[in-house]
Design a protein around this motif. Structure first.
Motif, PDB file in Angstrom:
ATOM      1  N   LYS A   1       0.823  -1.203   0.000  1.00 30.83           N
ATOM      2  CA  LYS A   1       0.000   0.000   0.000  1.00 30.83           C
ATOM      3  C   LYS A   1       0.864   1.263   0.000  1.00 30.83           C
ATOM      4  O   LYS A   1       0.591   2.237  -0.694  1.00 30.83           O
ATOM      5  CB  LYS A   1      -0.921   0.012   1.208  1.00 30.83           C
ATOM      6  CG  LYS A   1      -2.046  -1.011   1.112  1.00 30.83           C
ATOM      7  CD  LYS A   1      -2.936  -0.957   2.339  1.00 30.83           C
ATOM      8  CE  LYS A   1      -4.071  -1.993   2.267  1.00 30.83           C
ATOM      9  NZ  LYS A   1      -4.924  -1.949   3.455  1.00 30.83           N
ATOM     10  N   LYS A   2       1.930   1.232   0.820  1.00 26.73           N
ATOM     11  CA  LYS A   2       2.826   2.387   0.871  1.00 26.73           C
ATOM     12  C   LYS A   2       3.484   2.610  -0.466  1.00 26.73           C
ATOM     13  O   LYS A   2       3.581   3.732  -0.965  1.00 26.73           O
ATOM     14  CB  LYS A   2       3.889   2.193   1.947  1.00 26.73           C
ATOM     15  CG  LYS A   2       3.357   2.345   3.365  1.00 26.73           C
ATOM     16  CD  LYS A   2       4.486   2.207   4.373  1.00 26.73           C
ATOM     17  CE  LYS A   2       3.983   2.429   5.799  1.00 26.73           C
ATOM     18  NZ  LYS A   2       5.069   2.294   6.791  1.00 26.73           N
ATOM     19  N   GLN A   3       3.955   1.501  -1.062  1.00 25.60           N
ATOM     20  CA  GLN A   3       4.596   1.628  -2.369  1.00 25.60           C
ATOM     21  C   GLN A   3       3.616   2.147  -3.403  1.00 25.60           C
ATOM     22  O   GLN A   3       3.949   2.977  -4.258  1.00 25.60           O
ATOM     23  CB  GLN A   3       5.164   0.266  -2.800  1.00 25.60           C
ATOM     24  CG  GLN A   3       6.380  -0.163  -1.981  1.00 25.60           C
ATOM     25  CD  GLN A   3       6.853  -1.548  -2.389  1.00 25.60           C
ATOM     26  OE1 GLN A   3       6.211  -2.211  -3.207  1.00 25.60           O
ATOM     27  NE2 GLN A   3       7.982  -1.978  -1.805  1.00 25.60           N
ATOM     28  N   SER A   4       2.391   1.671  -3.299  1.00 25.74           N
ATOM     29  CA  SER A   4       1.364   2.147  -4.239  1.00 25.74           C
ATOM     30  C   SER A   4       1.089   3.631  -4.058  1.00 25.74           C
ATOM     31  O   SER A   4       0.960   4.400  -5.015  1.00 25.74           O
ATOM     32  CB  SER A   4       0.079   1.335  -4.052  1.00 25.74           C
ATOM     33  OG  SER A   4      -0.934   1.817  -4.899  1.00 25.74           O
ATOM     34  N   GLY A   5       1.024   4.091  -2.766  1.00 23.85           N
ATOM     35  CA  GLY A   5       0.791   5.521  -2.504  1.00 23.85           C
ATOM     36  C   GLY A   5       1.931   6.385  -2.977  1.00 23.85           C
ATOM     37  O   GLY A   5       1.732   7.442  -3.578  1.00 23.85           O
ATOM     38  N   LEU A   6       3.163   5.904  -2.723  1.00 22.71           N
ATOM     39  CA  LEU A   6       4.316   6.659  -3.181  1.00 22.71           C
ATOM     40  C   LEU A   6       4.370   6.730  -4.693  1.00 22.71           C
ATOM     41  O   LEU A   6       4.742   7.749  -5.279  1.00 22.71           O
ATOM     42  CB  LEU A   6       5.606   6.023  -2.651  1.00 22.71           C
ATOM     43  CG  LEU A   6       5.849   6.152  -1.141  1.00 22.71           C
ATOM     44  CD1 LEU A   6       7.067   5.333  -0.726  1.00 22.71           C
ATOM     45  CD2 LEU A   6       6.027   7.615  -0.750  1.00 22.71           C
ATOM     46  N   SER A   7       3.975   5.627  -5.306  1.00 24.10           N
ATOM     47  CA  SER A   7       3.963   5.608  -6.771  1.00 24.10           C
ATOM     48  C   SER A   7       2.972   6.610  -7.331  1.00 24.10           C
ATOM     49  O   SER A   7       3.263   7.349  -8.278  1.00 24.10           O
ATOM     50  CB  SER A   7       3.640   4.194  -7.263  1.00 24.10           C
ATOM     51  OG  SER A   7       3.581   4.174  -8.671  1.00 24.10           O
ATOM     52  N   ARG A   8       1.770   6.639  -6.686  1.00 23.16           N
ATOM     53  CA  ARG A   8       0.782   7.606  -7.159  1.00 23.16           C
ATOM     54  C   ARG A   8       1.250   9.046  -6.910  1.00 23.16           C
ATOM     55  O   ARG A   8       1.075   9.927  -7.749  1.00 23.16           O
ATOM     56  CB  ARG A   8      -0.560   7.361  -6.455  1.00 23.16           C
ATOM     57  CG  ARG A   8      -1.315   6.137  -6.989  1.00 23.16           C
ATOM     58  CD  ARG A   8      -2.749   6.168  -6.518  1.00 23.16           C
ATOM     59  NE  ARG A   8      -2.856   6.089  -5.066  1.00 23.16           N
ATOM     60  CZ  ARG A   8      -2.943   4.951  -4.383  1.00 23.16           C
ATOM     61  NH1 ARG A   8      -2.911   3.789  -5.030  1.00 23.16           N
ATOM     62  NH2 ARG A   8      -3.059   4.954  -3.079  1.00 23.16           N
ATOM     63  N   LEU A   9       1.861   9.314  -5.725  1.00 19.64           N
ATOM     64  CA  LEU A   9       2.377  10.651  -5.414  1.00 19.64           C
ATOM     65  C   LEU A   9       3.464  11.062  -6.391  1.00 19.64           C
ATOM     66  O   LEU A   9       3.521  12.203  -6.848  1.00 19.64           O
ATOM     67  CB  LEU A   9       2.920  10.680  -3.982  1.00 19.64           C
ATOM     68  CG  LEU A   9       3.477  12.027  -3.477  1.00 19.64           C
ATOM     69  CD1 LEU A   9       2.388  13.076  -3.519  1.00 19.64           C
ATOM     70  CD2 LEU A   9       4.039  11.882  -2.075  1.00 19.64           C
ATOM     71  N   SER A  10       4.321  10.101  -6.722  1.00 22.10           N
ATOM     72  CA  SER A  10       5.376  10.387  -7.689  1.00 22.10           C
ATOM     73  C   SER A  10       4.803  10.745  -9.043  1.00 22.10           C
ATOM     74  O   SER A  10       5.277  11.666  -9.709  1.00 22.10           O
ATOM     75  CB  SER A  10       6.310   9.178  -7.796  1.00 22.10           C
ATOM     76  OG  SER A  10       7.310   9.403  -8.755  1.00 22.10           O
ATOM     77  N   ARG A  11       3.757  10.012  -9.428  1.00 22.17           N
ATOM     78  CA  ARG A  11       3.129  10.312 -10.715  1.00 22.17           C
ATOM     79  C   ARG A  11       2.473  11.686 -10.703  1.00 22.17           C
ATOM     80  O   ARG A  11       2.526  12.427 -11.681  1.00 22.17           O
ATOM     81  CB  ARG A  11       2.105   9.222 -11.061  1.00 22.17           C
ATOM     82  CG  ARG A  11       2.720   7.890 -11.460  1.00 22.17           C
ATOM     83  CD  ARG A  11       1.695   6.993 -12.142  1.00 22.17           C
ATOM     84  NE  ARG A  11       0.612   6.637 -11.254  1.00 22.17           N
ATOM     85  CZ  ARG A  11       0.610   5.545 -10.473  1.00 22.17           C
ATOM     86  NH1 ARG A  11       1.669   4.727 -10.480  1.00 22.17           N
ATOM     87  NH2 ARG A  11      -0.410   5.289  -9.696  1.00 22.17           N
TER      88      ARG A  11
ATOM     89  N   ARG B   1       3.417  14.283  -8.832  1.00 26.10           N
ATOM     90  CA  ARG B   1       4.490  15.268  -8.869  1.00 26.10           C
ATOM     91  C   ARG B   1       5.047  15.413 -10.275  1.00 26.10           C
ATOM     92  O   ARG B   1       5.312  16.526 -10.746  1.00 26.10           O
ATOM     93  CB  ARG B   1       5.621  14.866  -7.912  1.00 26.10           C
ATOM     94  CG  ARG B   1       5.262  15.043  -6.440  1.00 26.10           C
ATOM     95  CD  ARG B   1       6.380  14.534  -5.562  1.00 26.10           C
ATOM     96  NE  ARG B   1       6.102  14.788  -4.150  1.00 26.10           N
ATOM     97  CZ  ARG B   1       6.874  14.331  -3.155  1.00 26.10           C
ATOM     98  NH1 ARG B   1       7.966  13.616  -3.442  1.00 26.10           N
ATOM     99  NH2 ARG B   1       6.555  14.596  -1.904  1.00 26.10           N
ATOM    100  N   THR B   2       5.235  14.286 -10.930  1.00 27.01           N
ATOM    101  CA  THR B   2       5.747  14.329 -12.302  1.00 27.01           C
ATOM    102  C   THR B   2       4.789  15.073 -13.215  1.00 27.01           C
ATOM    103  O   THR B   2       5.189  15.910 -14.034  1.00 27.01           O
ATOM    104  CB  THR B   2       5.975  12.910 -12.823  1.00 27.01           C
ATOM    105  OG1 THR B   2       6.898  12.237 -11.954  1.00 27.01           O
ATOM    106  CG2 THR B   2       6.539  12.938 -14.242  1.00 27.01           C
ATOM    107  N   ALA B   3       3.494  14.776 -13.046  1.00 28.52           N
ATOM    108  CA  ALA B   3       2.487  15.447 -13.870  1.00 28.52           C
ATOM    109  C   ALA B   3       2.461  16.945 -13.593  1.00 28.52           C
ATOM    110  O   ALA B   3       2.338  17.766 -14.511  1.00 28.52           O
ATOM    111  CB  ALA B   3       1.105  14.825 -13.619  1.00 28.52           C
ATOM    112  N   ALA B   4       2.575  17.320 -12.296  1.00 28.41           N
ATOM    113  CA  ALA B   4       2.572  18.740 -11.938  1.00 28.41           C
ATOM    114  C   ALA B   4       3.780  19.452 -12.527  1.00 28.41           C
ATOM    115  O   ALA B   4       3.683  20.581 -13.020  1.00 28.41           O
ATOM    116  CB  ALA B   4       2.553  18.897 -10.421  1.00 28.41           C
TER     117      ALA B   4
END
Length: 489
Positions: free
Chosen positions: A35-45, A47-50
């Motif tokens: 779950k943590k990895q999934s959340g970090l992955s979504r946050l990273s995406r 940030r990248t999009a922003a």
């Protein structure tokens, strides 16, 4: 029985339950980690999009300002130009104003010519005649210049004008509508004509007073409010024009005016100038013998200086940073003069130089510089050892307080100079001087020339005159003057 069996017997739940719990713990940790990895992955995406979104917006803005949105056109004025008029004579008038609102000042001058081949436009052609009116003045009336702009007396949304005229031995005032040109009220007789000219003074309370002065040495002050009331009539009572308490206290009620200076033997009054002080404007009274600075509220003399044989109207500039000084030219002998700079606070002479007089007799000019001081420009002929035996020349010199022992010779002229002026053609830049040369109104018509010279161009080719002790790097002085910035204030 082995230890394993004993242990299982003593703790019957340990073997199976503990393993299950351990497996459950490991499974929970694994799920949490996923779950943590999934959340970090979504946050990273996100940030990248922003980041890429912001980058796209920045590039879009740069592209829009560079190629789509037109940049504002920067005002442009030619560095140097010259225009000639044939069969013409010139008047001693030269002014600058942004007439066509393009952020670059235009040149206004007066001349008369019989040759109209190079004049292809007139005021009537452009349509800017707003109104014409019959003044009703006597044929012998003499209008004093300039006219005085006043508040909107007739309440038509346009400021009105007041005119002063002399008829015989009487001084009169009249008010005209700035919108229609119709006279408002009636002519009012101020009194017996004694004044040669007038000057408008702004007091500490921002009240306006007209100071009439005569050659004999007296100055009489009148409130613009009172002049409007007596000339324009009851309508002017609604104006917001006010009186100054300090000035009104000194009113001569029986005479109807404020006596600033009574007639004295200190010489003929030539000019009145407003000199800003620490708290309000003071009045510089320039006479043919002695000039004095009057307190702008109490009229007491702050200082005086000998101005015998003064040659021209003084100019105001900054010798010290942000402290006004007065530049004067005094005739000292046969074809010689002294140029002095006087501190406006104390009257002390801050700088002076003697030179040959020349024939230009032009009012000196001032250009304010970015270091809160000024360039002082004046005409004459500084006689060095190499040219003492030569014929007198007409040279334009420049002085800056940063170089107390240096004069800078900008140019020399052999033509008859009718009028000289200096100004910034664009706000805080493009410092130039103007010349109107040729025959004046007292001479036969000839070639009249109006020209503009950019100051930096003359500095690059001018000459440094050093009258101090020791050696000096004249190229360094030239470079410093060339890099000097200017200010409109």
């Amino acid at each position: 029985m082995n230890n394993k069996d004993i242990d299982e017997e003593d703790h019957p739940l340990k073997t199976s339950d503990v393993k299950a719990l351990e497996n459950n713990d490991k499974s929970g940790e694994k799920d949490l980690c996923i779950k943590k990895q999934s959340g970090l992955s979504r946050l990273s995406r996100v940030r990248t999009a922003a980041f890429f979104g912001a980058l796209f917006l920045c590039l879009t803005a740069v592209f829009a300002f560079s190629f789509i949105i037109p940049c504002p056109v920067r005002p442009f004025s030619q560095r140097t130009w010259s225009i000639q008029y044939d069969s013409a004579v010139g008047y001693a008038f030269l002014a600058t104003e942004d007439v066509n609102h393009d952020a670059v000042k235009d040149v206004l001058f007066l001349f008369k010519t019989d040759n109209t081949s190079n004049l292809n436009v007139s005021c009537a052609d452009e349509g800017n005649i707003l109104w014409e009116t019959q003044t009703g003045f006597d044929a012998t009336a003499i209008v004093k210049e300039p006219v005085l702009k006043i508040s909107d007396v007739d309440h038509d949304g346009v400021e009105d004008i007041m005119v002063f005229v002399t008829v015989g031995d009487k001084l009169q005032s009249a008010v005209f509508s700035g919108k229609s040109g119709e006279q408002i009220g009636r002519n009012w007789s101020i009194g017996t004509e004694k004044s040669s000219s007038y000057y408008v003074h702004v007091t500490n309370s921002k009240a306006l007073y007209v100071l009439f002065y005569e050659a004999g040495g007296s100055i009489a002050g009148y409130s613009v409010s009172d002049l409007c009331l007596n000339t324009a009539g009851p309508e002017s009572k609604l104006l917001s024009i006010k009186h100054d308490p300090d000035w009104q206290e000194q009113m001569n009620i029986s005479a109807g005016f404020i006596p600033i200076i009574t007639s004295t033997s200190s010489g003929k009054i030539l000019y009145l100038l407003s000199v800003p002080g620490r708290y309000y404007n003071n009045i510089l009274v320039v006479k043919s013998e002695v000039s004095e600075l009057l307190d702008g509220q109490k009229f007491r003399t702050l200082w005086s200086v000998n101005t015998t044989n003064i040659l021209s109207k003084p100019a105001l500039g900054y010798f010290k940073r942000d402290i006004l000084s007065v530049m004067m030219e005094l005739e000292t002998g046969v074809n010689t003069k002294k140029v002095i700079i006087v501190d406006s606070y104390s009257g002390a002479i801050q700088w002076e130089v003697e030179m040959n007089l020349g024939v230009a007799r032009q009012t000196p000019a001032v250009l304010n510089t970015g270091d809160h001081r000024s360039f002082f420009l004046f005409w004459g002929d500084y006689a060095t050892d190499s040219n003492r035996t030569m014929e007198p020349r007409e040279n334009l010199y420049m002085f800056h307080p940063s170089q107390l022992n240096a004069l800078f010779q900008l140019s020399n002229h052999t033509e008859n100079i009718i009028k000289f002026g200096a100004t910034l053609f664009e706000r805080s830049r493009h410092a130039c001087y103007l010349l109107l040369t040729g025959p004046n109104t007292n001479e036969k018509p000839g070639t009249l020339t109006v020209s503009k010279r950019k100051l930096k161009e003359d500095i690059s080719t001018g000459k440094v005159i050093w009258f101090g002790n020791g050696e000096v790097d004249t190229e360094e002085i030239r470079d410093n003057f060339f890099r000097m910035r200017y200010t409109s204030h």
